[in-house]
Scaffold this motif. Structure first.
Motif, PDB file in Angstrom:
ATOM      1  N   SER A 208       3.453  13.175   4.617  1.00 27.29           N
ATOM      2  CA  SER A 208       3.117  12.234   5.695  1.00 27.29           C
ATOM      3  C   SER A 208       3.294  10.783   5.241  1.00 27.29           C
ATOM      4  O   SER A 208       3.649   9.913   6.029  1.00 27.29           O
ATOM      5  CB  SER A 208       1.690  12.471   6.202  1.00 27.29           C
ATOM      6  N   SER A 211       7.216  10.150   5.061  1.00 29.76           N
ATOM      7  CA  SER A 211       7.890   9.979   6.355  1.00 29.76           C
ATOM      8  C   SER A 211       7.699   8.564   6.894  1.00 29.76           C
ATOM      9  O   SER A 211       8.511   8.052   7.641  1.00 29.76           O
ATOM     10  CB  SER A 211       7.368  10.997   7.369  1.00 29.76           C
ATOM     11  N   VAL A 475      -1.812   6.317   7.654  1.00 34.38           N
ATOM     12  CA  VAL A 475      -1.534   7.731   7.398  1.00 34.38           C
ATOM     13  C   VAL A 475      -2.848   8.397   7.026  1.00 34.38           C
ATOM     14  O   VAL A 475      -3.545   7.935   6.125  1.00 34.38           O
ATOM     15  CB  VAL A 475      -0.517   7.884   6.236  1.00 34.38           C
ATOM     16  N   ASP A 488      -1.614  16.381   2.179  1.00 37.12           N
ATOM     17  CA  ASP A 488      -1.382  16.310   3.624  1.00 37.12           C
ATOM     18  C   ASP A 488      -2.455  17.089   4.363  1.00 37.12           C
ATOM     19  O   ASP A 488      -2.937  18.123   3.878  1.00 37.12           O
ATOM     20  CB  ASP A 488      -0.006  16.900   3.962  1.00 37.12           C
ATOM     21  N   PRO A 492      -0.929  18.737  11.529  1.00 39.23           N
ATOM     22  CA  PRO A 492       0.037  17.629  11.504  1.00 39.23           C
ATOM     23  C   PRO A 492      -0.118  16.641  12.653  1.00 39.23           C
ATOM     24  O   PRO A 492       0.263  15.494  12.552  1.00 39.23           O
ATOM     25  CB  PRO A 492       1.394  18.333  11.562  1.00 39.23           C
ATOM     26  N   THR A 495      -1.937  13.371  11.721  1.00 36.43           N
ATOM     27  CA  THR A 495      -1.524  12.753  10.485  1.00 36.43           C
ATOM     28  C   THR A 495      -1.395  11.232  10.481  1.00 36.43           C
ATOM     29  O   THR A 495      -1.891  10.575   9.613  1.00 36.43           O
ATOM     30  CB  THR A 495      -0.168  13.338  10.022  1.00 36.43           C
ATOM     31  N   GLN A 496      -0.709  10.634  11.455  1.00 38.42           N
ATOM     32  CA  GLN A 496      -0.434   9.202  11.332  1.00 38.42           C
ATOM     33  C   GLN A 496      -0.304   8.505  12.671  1.00 38.42           C
ATOM     34  O   GLN A 496      -0.021   9.125  13.681  1.00 38.42           O
ATOM     35  CB  GLN A 496       0.864   8.997  10.530  1.00 38.42           C
TER      36      GLN A 496
END
Length: 499
Positions: A208, A211, A475, A488, A492, A495-496
């Motif tokens: 994460s 990315s 994040v 992580d 998902p 995540t951010q």
């Protein structure tokens, strides 16, 4: 002639010979290479990856090589006719005009097969000339003993110049053509395409975060900051180990190694000893609490896990320097040495405020920190590696209701904020919520506290407050405090988010 004069005569002759010693060069090799290029332009590509115009000894040969290179890169043919139009028509080489000289070079050209050998010979002679220049400078400066360059700083300067020469084949820096810069950018894109996760930088091992940042970019200064207890050392240790553990070397044409994935990591631990750092990493890898490891409160199964982990970790290219209060000059010298001897892909400094500058202690701390961050930024560019430098935050955070860090919270912030390419803040709300636990569990606010604690338990925010190459934002990561491990989150979707 008396005895004294007889003894001095050969000495005077030796000195005269030394005085007229010509710098190492081979004009015949230069002529042979240029002739090969003018006859068959493919010869240029045999040498263009290592040989630059500056490596040729004769100024006219430099210009011919540079012009031919530019013509070939544009997809046109470089031959005596096309090259001569870019040179002065009235220039003479002995009795020959430039046009006649170019025609002679092409007429006496050697086979393209020998082009690389001639190129290597020219390159090696250029290195020797550079070594002579560095050596002469060292001798002259040592004789002069200037006040502004004590012996220690002269050693550091010489070491820097020799390192640059060993790495790049020249030590003067100077301008780089835009063609070369474009070629480097295309190479970087190609490497990103081939690398796991398609990242332009080195993967941190935390997807994460990667990315959002595209990995750790070479020559970047990444400031990782947080208040005590937030886990900034843990995050740096996690990233350092992830990179070293996934190191996958690839052999280059010259026999050296380059990291295809992961990398060799140098870790300057100014706060903790190397075995404390190792204990943290072992705890994180084996999921055995570090406090239990220190107390010896472990089962036989745990101990077997630790032994197996330690055997695996011995192969990991992670090098720790635990010198306290190291200066920026010492740090740079040791990093150069590590890169020459073992290779180096990432450097971690824990933490900036424990370093010393070269300034006198009487001068203020802000100037010293400025010198340190500027030095780290310059070192990252020189070694072409990302540098993760940890930094403290001022106490101003604690007095605010919203404890999330801001750029203005960086201690001695001006230079840190300015020199950094990326600023990351580690923030764990759990740390603050835990301290607000009501003393009485029958207190009406206790249930409210419990719900809030459940919400933030085991999570951490990495706030990207500044990033030159990408977006800012936050994040969300999982944090297991007993193993000091960031990872992580399982969900998902959580995540951010961007600012």
């Amino acid at each position: 002639m008396n005895d004294a004069a007889r003894k001095l005569a050969p000495l005077a002759k030796d000195q005269a010979d030394q005085h007229y010693r010509e710098a190492p060069n081979n004009l015949e090799a230069e002529q042979a290479l240029l002739g090969a290029i003018l006859v068959n332009n493919d010869a240029f590509y045999r040498v263009s990856d290592f040989l630059k115009p500056v490596h040729l000894y004769e100024p006219l040969h430099r210009r011919i090589f540079e012009i031919a290179g530019e013509i070939i890169r544009m997809g046109k043919t470089a031959n005596p006719v096309t090259v001569k139009t870019f040179l002065k028509a009235d220039e003479k080489v002995g009795d020959l005009t430039v046009a006649q000289y170019l025609a002679r070079l092409a007429a006496e050209a050697v086979s393209i097969i020998n082009a690389e050998d001639y190129g290597r010979a020219i390159y090696d002679l250029a290195l020797r000339r550079s070594l002579i220049t560095i050596g002469e400078d060292m001798v002259n400066i040592a004789y002069d003993a200037p006040l502004d360059m004590p012996p220690q700083s002269q050693i550091e300067d010489a070491e820097r110049r020799l390192f640059e020469l060993a790495e790049t084949g020249r030590y003067d820096g100077g301008f780089q053509s835009f063609n070369d810069a474009v070629a480097l950018a295309i190479d970087m894109a190609g490497q990103a395409f081939e690398r796991d996760g398609h990242l332009s930088g080195i993967s941190t091992g935390i997807h994460s975060l990667d990315s959002k940042m595209g990995g750790l970019q070479r020559s970047d200064l990444i400031i990782l900051a947080g208040r005590p207890g937030m886990g900034k050392t843990s995050l740096a240790t996690n990233i350092a180990y992830n990179i070293a553990a996934s190191y996958d070397p690839e052999v280059q044409p010259d026999g050296s190694f380059k990291a295809k994935n992961g990398g060799v990591v140098g870790f300057y631990s100014l706060e903790m000893s190397s075995e404390q750092l190792a204990t943290r990493i072992i705890s994180e890898q084996t999921e055995v609490s570090s406090s239990k490891i220190r107390r010896g409160d472990i089962s036989e199964a745990d101990f077997e896990k630790l032994v197996a982990c330690s055997q695996m970790m011995q192969k990991v290219p992670l090098y720790i320097d635990q010198t306290g209060g190291i200066s920026i000059a010492q740090l740079a010298a040791r990093a150069r040495r590590l890169k020459r001897q073992r290779g180096l892909d990432v450097l971690v400094v824990d933490y900036v405020q424990l370093m010393t500058g070269s300034k006198k202690s009487g001068e203020n701390r802000v100037q010293e920190i400025t010198e340190i961050t500027t030095g780290l930024k310059a070192l990252g560019k020189e070694l072409n590696v990302p540098i993760i430098a940890l930094s403290q935050l001022s106490r101003a955070v604690e007095s605010r209701e919203d404890k999330r860090p801001q750029l203005s919270d960086l201690r001695e912030s001006g230079s840190i904020e300015q020199d950094a390419d990326v600023v990351l803040f580690v923030f764990r709300e759990e740390y603050y919520v835990k301290n607000m636990e009501p003393r009485d569990e029958f207190d009406p606010k206790y249930e409210e506290w419990k719900m809030q604690m459940e919400k933030v338990k085991g999570t951490a925010d990495v706030i990207i407050a500044k990033q030159r190459h990408g977006p800012t934002g936050t994040v969300k990561l999982a944090f297991q405090s007993e193993f000091t491990r960031f990872s992580d989150l399982a969900d998902p979707s959580f995540t951010q988010y961007e600012h």
